[in-house]
Design a protein around this motif. Structure first.
Motif, PDB file in Angstrom:
ATOM      1  N   GLN A 140      48.578  16.774  23.995  1.00  0.00           N
ATOM      2  CA  GLN A 140      49.359  17.482  23.629  1.00  0.00           C
ATOM      3  C   GLN A 140      50.511  18.220  24.638  1.00  0.00           C
ATOM      4  OE1 GLN A 140      47.090  21.476  24.317  1.00  0.00           O
ATOM      5  NE2 GLN A 140      45.426  20.386  24.470  1.00  0.00           N
ATOM      6  N   GLN A 141      50.600  17.183  25.766  1.00  0.00           N
ATOM      7  CA  GLN A 141      51.494  17.322  26.778  1.00  0.00           C
ATOM      8  C   GLN A 141      52.919  16.497  26.657  1.00  0.00           C
ATOM      9  OE1 GLN A 141      49.972  18.188  30.282  1.00  0.00           O
ATOM     10  NE2 GLN A 141      48.495  20.464  29.591  1.00  0.00           N
ATOM     11  N   VAL A 142      54.234  16.797  26.919  1.00  0.00           N
ATOM     12  CA  VAL A 142      55.181  15.931  26.833  1.00  0.00           C
ATOM     13  C   VAL A 142      54.520  15.114  28.471  1.00  0.00           C
ATOM     14  CG1 VAL A 142      57.168  15.654  27.516  1.00  0.00           C
ATOM     15  CG2 VAL A 142      57.064  17.215  26.351  1.00  0.00           C
ATOM     16  N   PRO A 143      54.385  13.551  28.268  1.00  0.00           N
ATOM     17  CA  PRO A 143      54.396  12.985  29.522  1.00  0.00           C
ATOM     18  C   PRO A 143      55.015  13.299  30.804  1.00  0.00           C
ATOM     19  CG  PRO A 143      54.829  11.630  27.227  1.00  0.00           C
ATOM     20  CD  PRO A 143      55.183  12.733  27.444  1.00  0.00           C
ATOM     21  N   GLU A 144      54.626  13.058  32.230  1.00  0.00           N
ATOM     22  CA  GLU A 144      55.632  13.157  33.148  1.00  0.00           C
ATOM     23  C   GLU A 144      56.507  11.656  33.308  1.00  0.00           C
ATOM     24  OE1 GLU A 144      54.405  14.693  36.732  1.00  0.00           O
ATOM     25  OE2 GLU A 144      54.106  16.301  35.762  1.00  0.00           O
ATOM     26  N   ASP A 145      55.758  10.253  33.189  1.00  0.00           N
ATOM     27  CA  ASP A 145      55.771   9.434  33.437  1.00  0.00           C
ATOM     28  C   ASP A 145      56.156   8.614  32.062  1.00  0.00           C
ATOM     29  OD1 ASP A 145      53.828   8.713  32.027  1.00  0.00           O
ATOM     30  OD2 ASP A 145      52.635   7.605  33.375  1.00  0.00           O
ATOM     31  N   ALA A 146      56.631   7.406  32.001  1.00  0.00           N
ATOM     32  CA  ALA A 146      57.296   6.492  31.105  1.00  0.00           C
ATOM     33  C   ALA A 146      58.738   7.225  30.444  1.00  0.00           C
ATOM     34  CB  ALA A 146      56.312   6.084  29.879  1.00  0.00           C
ATOM     35  N   GLY A 147      59.760   7.749  30.790  1.00  0.00           N
ATOM     36  CA  GLY A 147      60.685   8.232  30.366  1.00  0.00           C
ATOM     37  C   GLY A 147      60.359   9.985  29.737  1.00  0.00           C
ATOM     38  N   GLY A 148      59.189  10.384  30.357  1.00  0.00           N
ATOM     39  CA  GLY A 148      58.762  11.789  30.259  1.00  0.00           C
ATOM     40  C   GLY A 148      59.704  12.898  30.484  1.00  0.00           C
ATOM     41  N   GLY A 149      60.815  12.303  31.552  1.00  0.00           N
ATOM     42  CA  GLY A 149      61.282  13.326  32.469  1.00  0.00           C
ATOM     43  C   GLY A 149      62.560  13.479  31.560  1.00  0.00           C
ATOM     44  N   GLU A 150      62.867  12.517  30.820  1.00  0.00           N
ATOM     45  CA  GLU A 150      63.991  12.347  30.293  1.00  0.00           C
ATOM     46  C   GLU A 150      63.773  13.002  29.166  1.00  0.00           C
ATOM     47  OE1 GLU A 150      65.948   8.496  27.537  1.00  0.00           O
ATOM     48  OE2 GLU A 150      66.280   8.280  29.800  1.00  0.00           O
ATOM     49  N   VAL A 151      62.798  12.920  28.043  1.00  0.00           N
ATOM     50  CA  VAL A 151      62.330  12.970  27.552  1.00  0.00           C
ATOM     51  C   VAL A 151      62.191  14.581  27.610  1.00  0.00           C
ATOM     52  CG1 VAL A 151      60.410  13.985  25.232  1.00  0.00           C
ATOM     53  CG2 VAL A 151      61.154  11.495  26.229  1.00  0.00           C
ATOM     54  N   PHE A 152      61.477  15.360  28.328  1.00  0.00           N
ATOM     55  CA  PHE A 152      61.701  16.622  28.358  1.00  0.00           C
ATOM     56  C   PHE A 152      63.068  17.131  28.825  1.00  0.00           C
ATOM     57  CE2 PHE A 152      61.007  20.644  30.723  1.00  0.00           C
ATOM     58  CZ  PHE A 152      59.574  21.315  30.329  1.00  0.00           C
ATOM     59  N   GLY A 153      64.380  16.330  29.278  1.00  0.00           N
ATOM     60  CA  GLY A 153      65.345  16.878  29.562  1.00  0.00           C
ATOM     61  C   GLY A 153      65.998  17.093  28.615  1.00  0.00           C
ATOM     62  N   GLU A 154      65.545  16.126  27.267  1.00  0.00           N
ATOM     63  CA  GLU A 154      66.514  16.225  26.172  1.00  0.00           C
ATOM     64  C   GLU A 154      66.023  17.192  24.858  1.00  0.00           C
ATOM     65  OE1 GLU A 154      69.410  14.409  25.072  1.00  0.00           O
ATOM     66  OE2 GLU A 154      69.406  13.095  26.825  1.00  0.00           O
ATOM     67  N   LEU A 155      64.541  17.742  25.753  1.00  0.00           N
ATOM     68  CA  LEU A 155      64.221  19.448  24.296  1.00  0.00           C
ATOM     69  C   LEU A 155      64.652  19.796  25.177  1.00  0.00           C
ATOM     70  CD1 LEU A 155      60.245  17.666  23.652  1.00  0.00           C
ATOM     71  CD2 LEU A 155      62.207  17.688  22.639  1.00  0.00           C
ATOM     72  N   ALA A 156      64.656  20.151  26.561  1.00  0.00           N
ATOM     73  CA  ALA A 156      64.971  21.289  27.430  1.00  0.00           C
ATOM     74  C   ALA A 156      66.413  21.899  26.712  1.00  0.00           C
ATOM     75  CB  ALA A 156      65.274  21.158  28.872  1.00  0.00           C
ATOM     76  N   ALA A 157      67.099  20.701  26.947  1.00  0.00           N
ATOM     77  CA  ALA A 157      69.004  20.846  26.602  1.00  0.00           C
ATOM     78  C   ALA A 157      69.017  21.506  24.939  1.00  0.00           C
ATOM     79  CB  ALA A 157      69.724  19.595  26.698  1.00  0.00           C
ATOM     80  N   LEU A 158      67.768  20.733  23.601  1.00  0.00           N
ATOM     81  CA  LEU A 158      68.007  21.254  22.348  1.00  0.00           C
ATOM     82  C   LEU A 158      67.603  22.076  22.355  1.00  0.00           C
ATOM     83  CD1 LEU A 158      68.134  20.185  19.485  1.00  0.00           C
ATOM     84  CD2 LEU A 158      66.456  19.824  19.511  1.00  0.00           C
ATOM     85  N   CYS A 159      66.747  23.374  22.818  1.00  0.00           N
ATOM     86  CA  CYS A 159      66.005  24.378  23.073  1.00  0.00           C
ATOM     87  C   CYS A 159      66.866  25.677  22.875  1.00  0.00           C
ATOM     88  CB  CYS A 159      65.252  24.682  23.967  1.00  0.00           C
ATOM     89  SG  CYS A 159      63.622  24.252  23.211  1.00  0.00           S
ATOM     90  N   ARG A 160      68.503  25.408  25.000  1.00  0.00           N
ATOM     91  CA  ARG A 160      69.026  25.696  25.003  1.00  0.00           C
ATOM     92  C   ARG A 160      70.168  25.565  23.661  1.00  0.00           C
ATOM     93  NH1 ARG A 160      67.694  23.775  30.105  1.00  0.00           N
ATOM     94  NH2 ARG A 160      69.886  22.007  29.250  1.00  0.00           N
ATOM     95  N   ALA A 161      70.476  24.630  22.905  1.00  0.00           N
ATOM     96  CA  ALA A 161      71.474  25.240  22.346  1.00  0.00           C
ATOM     97  C   ALA A 161      71.168  25.588  20.672  1.00  0.00           C
ATOM     98  CB  ALA A 161      71.551  23.648  22.024  1.00  0.00           C
ATOM     99  N   LEU A 162      69.749  26.321  20.651  1.00  0.00           N
ATOM    100  CA  LEU A 162      68.959  26.362  19.269  1.00  0.00           C
ATOM    101  C   LEU A 162      69.245  28.198  19.907  1.00  0.00           C
ATOM    102  CD1 LEU A 162      66.935  23.937  17.593  1.00  0.00           C
ATOM    103  CD2 LEU A 162      69.046  24.408  17.138  1.00  0.00           C
ATOM    104  N   GLY A 163      69.402  28.668  21.095  1.00  0.00           N
ATOM    105  CA  GLY A 163      68.000  29.708  21.551  1.00  0.00           C
ATOM    106  C   GLY A 163      67.230  29.794  21.077  1.00  0.00           C
ATOM    107  N   VAL A 164      66.504  28.792  21.541  1.00  0.00           N
ATOM    108  CA  VAL A 164      65.106  28.551  21.458  1.00  0.00           C
ATOM    109  C   VAL A 164      64.421  29.015  23.710  1.00  0.00           C
ATOM    110  CG1 VAL A 164      62.340  28.185  20.966  1.00  0.00           C
ATOM    111  CG2 VAL A 164      64.594  27.772  19.333  1.00  0.00           C
ATOM    112  N   ALA A 165      62.968  29.465  23.540  1.00  0.00           N
ATOM    113  CA  ALA A 165      62.834  29.030  24.910  1.00  0.00           C
ATOM    114  C   ALA A 165      62.261  27.949  24.938  1.00  0.00           C
ATOM    115  CB  ALA A 165      61.669  29.845  24.771  1.00  0.00           C
ATOM    116  N   GLU A 166      62.901  27.356  26.072  1.00  0.00           N
ATOM    117  CA  GLU A 166      62.386  25.923  27.245  1.00  0.00           C
ATOM    118  C   GLU A 166      61.121  26.620  26.717  1.00  0.00           C
ATOM    119  OE1 GLU A 166      65.240  24.957  30.437  1.00  0.00           O
ATOM    120  OE2 GLU A 166      66.944  26.030  29.728  1.00  0.00           O
ATOM    121  N   PRO A 167      60.362  24.849  26.793  1.00  0.00           N
ATOM    122  CA  PRO A 167      59.426  24.728  26.870  1.00  0.00           C
ATOM    123  C   PRO A 167      58.609  24.591  27.926  1.00  0.00           C
ATOM    124  CG  PRO A 167      60.708  22.177  26.138  1.00  0.00           C
ATOM    125  CD  PRO A 167      61.630  23.803  25.897  1.00  0.00           C
TER     126      PRO A 167
END
Length: 349
Positions: A140-167
């Protein structure tokens, strides 16, 4: 009667929003359809289909035993209501309007139908939340390895664009995507038709294909990082050559203040990720010449209109260069070559 009608109308908005948030994509979420379909009650295939979908989703995340079969007409209405009665009994429904009285007459009014959708949707929402809390931590967590840092960054950018609290790293992934999907649907509905366009990637990929695509992406990143580094090196050498003139040496400090902030913003790394591939639209596949009229409308600037005056002629034309004369310095300094050596031998004899 007026108050009752206002109460029924007031339930339609929350019900439609709840169905959309849960991922339902049927007819009931379309504007104006929900009110008309629930008016028909158990005879309506769209209404009973939505109830059946909610129950099937509920069975996927809970230990529910009962199920619902969508109706195809008025002849199936009685069977459907009996199934609803057994379902509500298993779920311990607290609403008397859905549990009291004859089982075949509880859904004869619009308000009861909306109440049923709201109750089943709330049960599904709660069951999904409990399910996400029971999952193992790594699921249930975003993995930190295997590209998880990149995925988490994309999710954070998407949340900022939509005005949603960053995960956060411990945010439930399923709930996060449901919230983002709801926000995206709301934002897209307010845009004119055709604004977003069709996606460039129009088919789903298998896990093996995603791995192969990742390998291609890494190879292209290495290639283009090398090219960017080469261009940056050329830029550095060009700027250094500007400092060679006497006038530039006097203005070296001012030139450095202007150039260094721009140079610090250049990086050989690339910001292109696989997420950009998913967001790419079809118009990116159209190749336009850089000198075309449509491109020049966006790239033309005032510098292009400046004409250079006369410049000194530096020559360099091959047709004006005289061929060099052949010189025989070796023979003149060597003293005659083979004949001189032969004469010396004859004299000794």
């Amino acid at each position: 009667m007026a108050a009752g009608s206002g109460g029924r109308a007031g339930m339609e908005g929350p019900v439609a929003a709840l169905l959309t948030a849960l991922g339902y994509t049927g007819q009931l979420v379309k504007e104006g359809v929900l009110s008309q379909e629930v008016e028909k009650g158990p005879c309506c295939p769209h209404f009973t289909g939505a109830c059946s979908w909610l129950v099937s989703e509920l069975k996927a995340v809970s230990l529910l035993e009962e199920c619902l079969t969508p109706t195809t007409g008025a002849e199936d209405a009685e069977t459907f209501q009996l199934e609803v009665s057994g379902l509500l009994s298993e779920l311990h429904c607290p609403y008397p309007s859905l549990t009291a009285g004859s089982a075949t007459s509880r859904l004869n009014d619009k308000q009861s139908c909306l109440q049923l959708l709201l109750f089943l949707g709330s049960e599904l929402q709660a069951a999904r939340l409990l399910r996400s809390r029971q999952l193992p931590q790594e699921q249930q967590q975003v993995p930190e390895d295997a590209g998880g840092g990149e995925v988490f960054g994309e999710l954070a950018a998407l949340c900022r664009a939509l005005g949603v609290a960053e995960p956060t790293q411990d945010a439930p992934v399923a709930q996060l995507f449901r919230d983002l999907e709801l926000k995206i649907r709301d934002a897209s509905s307010s845009l004119p038709e055709g604004t977003v366009g069709k996606p460039l990637l129009s088919r789903s990929l298998e896990p093996g294909q995603w791995e192969h695509l990742e390998e291609i992406h890494q190879a292209m990143c290495v290639e283009y990082e090398c090219r960017r580094q080469m261009l940056i090196s050329r830029l550095d050498v060009t700027v250094q050559s500007f400092h060679w003139s006497e006038r530039a040496q006097q203005c070296g400090a001012a030139m450095g203040q202007l150039y260094e902030p721009l140079r610090d913003g250049l990086s050989s790394g690339t910001g292109v990720t696989l997420a950009r591939l998913l967001s790419a639209r079809e118009d990116l596949s159209v190749i336009t010449r850089a000198t075309s009229q449509s491109s020049r409308e966006k790239t033309a600037c005032a510098v292009n209109k400046i004409l250079m005056g006369p410049v000194p002629d530096r020559g360099g034309r091959p047709s004006e260069i005289e061929p060099p004369m052949v010189k025989w310095e070796g023979r003149r300094s060597g003293g005659g070559g083979r004949k001189e050596k032969r004469r010396g031998k004859d004299r000794r004899h």
